[in-house]
Design an enzyme around this catalytic site. Structure first.
Site, PDB file in Angstrom:
ATOM      1  N   GLN A 238       0.822  -1.203   0.000  1.00 42.26           N
ATOM      2  CA  GLN A 238       0.000   0.000   0.000  1.00 42.26           C
ATOM      3  C   GLN A 238       0.864   1.263   0.000  1.00 42.26           C
ATOM      4  O   GLN A 238       1.911   1.294   0.623  1.00 42.26           O
ATOM      5  CB  GLN A 238      -0.892  -0.018   1.241  1.00 42.26           C
ATOM      6  CG  GLN A 238      -2.173   0.751   1.074  1.00 42.26           C
ATOM      7  CD  GLN A 238      -3.234   0.300   2.057  1.00 42.26           C
ATOM      8  OE1 GLN A 238      -3.324  -0.873   2.377  1.00 42.26           O
ATOM      9  NE2 GLN A 238      -4.033   1.222   2.536  1.00 42.26           N
TER      10      GLN A 238
ATOM     11  N   SER B  15       3.877  -6.495   2.782  1.00 42.37           N
ATOM     12  CA  SER B  15       2.519  -6.462   3.324  1.00 42.37           C
ATOM     13  C   SER B  15       1.528  -7.035   2.311  1.00 42.37           C
ATOM     14  O   SER B  15       1.602  -8.218   1.991  1.00 42.37           O
ATOM     15  CB  SER B  15       2.151  -5.052   3.770  1.00 42.37           C
ATOM     16  OG  SER B  15       0.968  -5.052   4.536  1.00 42.37           O
ATOM     17  N   LEU B  16       0.604  -6.240   1.743  1.00 41.81           N
ATOM     18  CA  LEU B  16      -0.334  -6.800   0.772  1.00 41.81           C
ATOM     19  C   LEU B  16       0.410  -7.380  -0.430  1.00 41.81           C
ATOM     20  O   LEU B  16      -0.082  -8.306  -1.096  1.00 41.81           O
ATOM     21  CB  LEU B  16      -1.361  -5.752   0.331  1.00 41.81           C
ATOM     22  CG  LEU B  16      -1.069  -4.848  -0.867  1.00 41.81           C
ATOM     23  CD1 LEU B  16      -1.494  -5.504  -2.173  1.00 41.81           C
ATOM     24  CD2 LEU B  16      -1.770  -3.529  -0.724  1.00 41.81           C
TER      25      LEU B  16
ATOM     26  N   ARG C  13      -9.577  -8.121   3.403  1.00 39.50           N
ATOM     27  CA  ARG C  13      -8.456  -7.714   4.245  1.00 39.50           C
ATOM     28  C   ARG C  13      -8.405  -6.196   4.384  1.00 39.50           C
ATOM     29  O   ARG C  13      -8.246  -5.653   5.484  1.00 39.50           O
ATOM     30  CB  ARG C  13      -7.151  -8.233   3.642  1.00 39.50           C
ATOM     31  CG  ARG C  13      -5.867  -7.906   4.425  1.00 39.50           C
ATOM     32  CD  ARG C  13      -4.671  -8.478   3.670  1.00 39.50           C
ATOM     33  NE  ARG C  13      -3.409  -8.307   4.387  1.00 39.50           N
ATOM     34  CZ  ARG C  13      -2.582  -7.273   4.240  1.00 39.50           C
ATOM     35  NH1 ARG C  13      -2.905  -6.293   3.406  1.00 39.50           N
ATOM     36  NH2 ARG C  13      -1.445  -7.223   4.912  1.00 39.50           N
TER      37      ARG C  13
ATOM     38  N   HIS D  12      -0.291  -3.149  11.047  1.00 37.77           N
ATOM     39  CA  HIS D  12       0.763  -4.026  11.564  1.00 37.77           C
ATOM     40  C   HIS D  12       1.102  -3.773  13.038  1.00 37.77           C
ATOM     41  O   HIS D  12       2.268  -3.612  13.411  1.00 37.77           O
ATOM     42  CB  HIS D  12       2.020  -3.939  10.693  1.00 37.77           C
ATOM     43  CG  HIS D  12       1.787  -4.431   9.300  1.00 37.77           C
ATOM     44  ND1 HIS D  12       1.542  -5.756   9.004  1.00 37.77           N
ATOM     45  CD2 HIS D  12       1.711  -3.769   8.117  1.00 37.77           C
ATOM     46  CE1 HIS D  12       1.344  -5.887   7.706  1.00 37.77           C
ATOM     47  NE2 HIS D  12       1.429  -4.693   7.151  1.00 37.77           N
TER      48      HIS D  12
ATOM     49  N   GLN E 185       0.573 -11.878  10.035  1.00 43.79           N
ATOM     50  CA  GLN E 185       1.106 -10.698   9.349  1.00 43.79           C
ATOM     51  C   GLN E 185       0.311  -9.432   9.663  1.00 43.79           C
ATOM     52  O   GLN E 185       0.856  -8.332   9.700  1.00 43.79           O
ATOM     53  CB  GLN E 185       1.109 -10.971   7.830  1.00 43.79           C
ATOM     54  CG  GLN E 185       1.838  -9.927   7.010  1.00 43.79           C
ATOM     55  CD  GLN E 185       1.083  -9.593   5.736  1.00 43.79           C
ATOM     56  OE1 GLN E 185      -0.080  -9.227   5.778  1.00 43.79           O
ATOM     57  NE2 GLN E 185       1.767  -9.734   4.608  1.00 43.79           N
TER      58      GLN E 185
END
Length: 308
Positions: A9, A93-94, A118, A201, A250
């Site tokens: 992102q 991440s993503l 998500r 996170h 995660q």
């Protein structure tokens, strides 16, 4: 030896992927398929905006994946460059979902659907305005961890991303982030408050963790042949049961990107290929090591110059 890496992102922009969309029917078909899967025109949102809507986490996550996946397929199918020879697939991440889908662990449809869920779950885990993030520049993880430990009774802030040498991102409640910023200034540590809508996170994402645990358990992961690097452990992974567990973890855990890159280099990787919008990860890799080759694939010219 090369690794393929995928951004997370923050890399999104209106019009991303337009060159590929205009030139390749393969991409047009993927965009149309994504619209049908998500039951709204994510293709129109990507190509035309508005930016405010594209920046909503529930839209950003499937949008960035769609661009990354489309470019990956163009490289393989239209230019016959076999990226499956990569030593590792990894993402930030993503971007980890882009990595596992392109590596064959998760199909296109399931990846789009799970990223939509998500993004929505992460966005709504904390009421808007209650959480925040701050980037710490020019310091080390050890120094930041020491500051957090020395102030753990008065504020609750966690390291969200260990991105590169001198770039660490922290998450927490907005009041605690503001207190931390004052402490960082007292220690002459440069920092930038990030314009985000939620504290990603960290343990404040607990609601999202519960949702993702349920949703990931509904999905059948495929046994892929390529090795992945986990954000949570920074180590290689190929077991689908372990993969599912780490994808749940995660959500609240630190993205260990710096360690991931160091471990890939330690395993013989000397070439990184970033696939997706922007060049954020290429910049981070350069900060981690000056010795490796980096290719950023954003247009057809980039593909034509790619050598593996």
């Amino acid at each position: 030896m090369f690794s393929v890496i995928f951004p997370g992102q923050g890399s999104q922009m209106v019009g991303m992927g337009k060159e590929f969309y205009d030139k390749f029917d393969l991409v047009k078909n993927l965009f149309k398929e994504a619209d049908d899967i998500l039951n709204f025109s994510i293709s129109k949102l990507i190509l035309e905006g508005p930016k405010e809507e594209l920046d909503l986490t529930a839209n950003t996550q499937p949008a960035i994946f769609l661009i990354s996946y489309s470019i990956y397929k163009v490289i393989n199918n239209e230019f016959n460059i076999d990226l499956s020879k990569a030593k590792y697939f990894a993402g930030h991440s993503l971007g980890e979902y882009s990595a596992l889908s392109c590596a064959g662990y998760l199909n296109f449809s399931d990846t789009l659907k799970i990223l939509r869920i998500r993004g929505d779950a992460m966005q709504n885990s904390v009421p808007k305005g209650e959480g925040g993030m701050v980037a710490v520049l020019g310091s080390t993880v050890e120094i930041v961890e020491k500051i957090l430990k020395n102030n753990e009774k008065s504020l609750s802030v966690e390291i969200a991303n260990d991105n590169s040498e001198g770039q660490i991102v922290l998450s927490g409640k907005i009041n605690d982030i503001d207190k931390l910023i004052l402490i960082l200034k007292e220690n002459s540590i440069k920092n930038i408050k990030l314009p985000v809508s939620a504290p990603f996170h960290c343990s404040l994402m607990n609601k999202a963790t519960n949702i993702m645990s349920d949703e990931l358990n509904k999905i059948n992961f495929i046994e892929g042949e390529n090795k992945l690097i986990s954000n949570v452990t920074a180590n290689e992974i190929s077991n689908t049961n372990e993969l599912k567990d780490l994808l749940v973890k995660q959500i609240e855990n630190r993205v260990r990107w710096r360690e991931s890159v160091i471990n890939m280099i330690g395993s013989g990787v000397n070439h990184f290929i970033e696939i997706g919008p922007g060049k954020v990860l290429s910049g981070l890799v350069k900060r981690i090591s000056k010795e490796v080759k980096i290719d950023t694939i954003n247009n057809q010219t980039d593909i034509e110059g790619l050598q593996i």
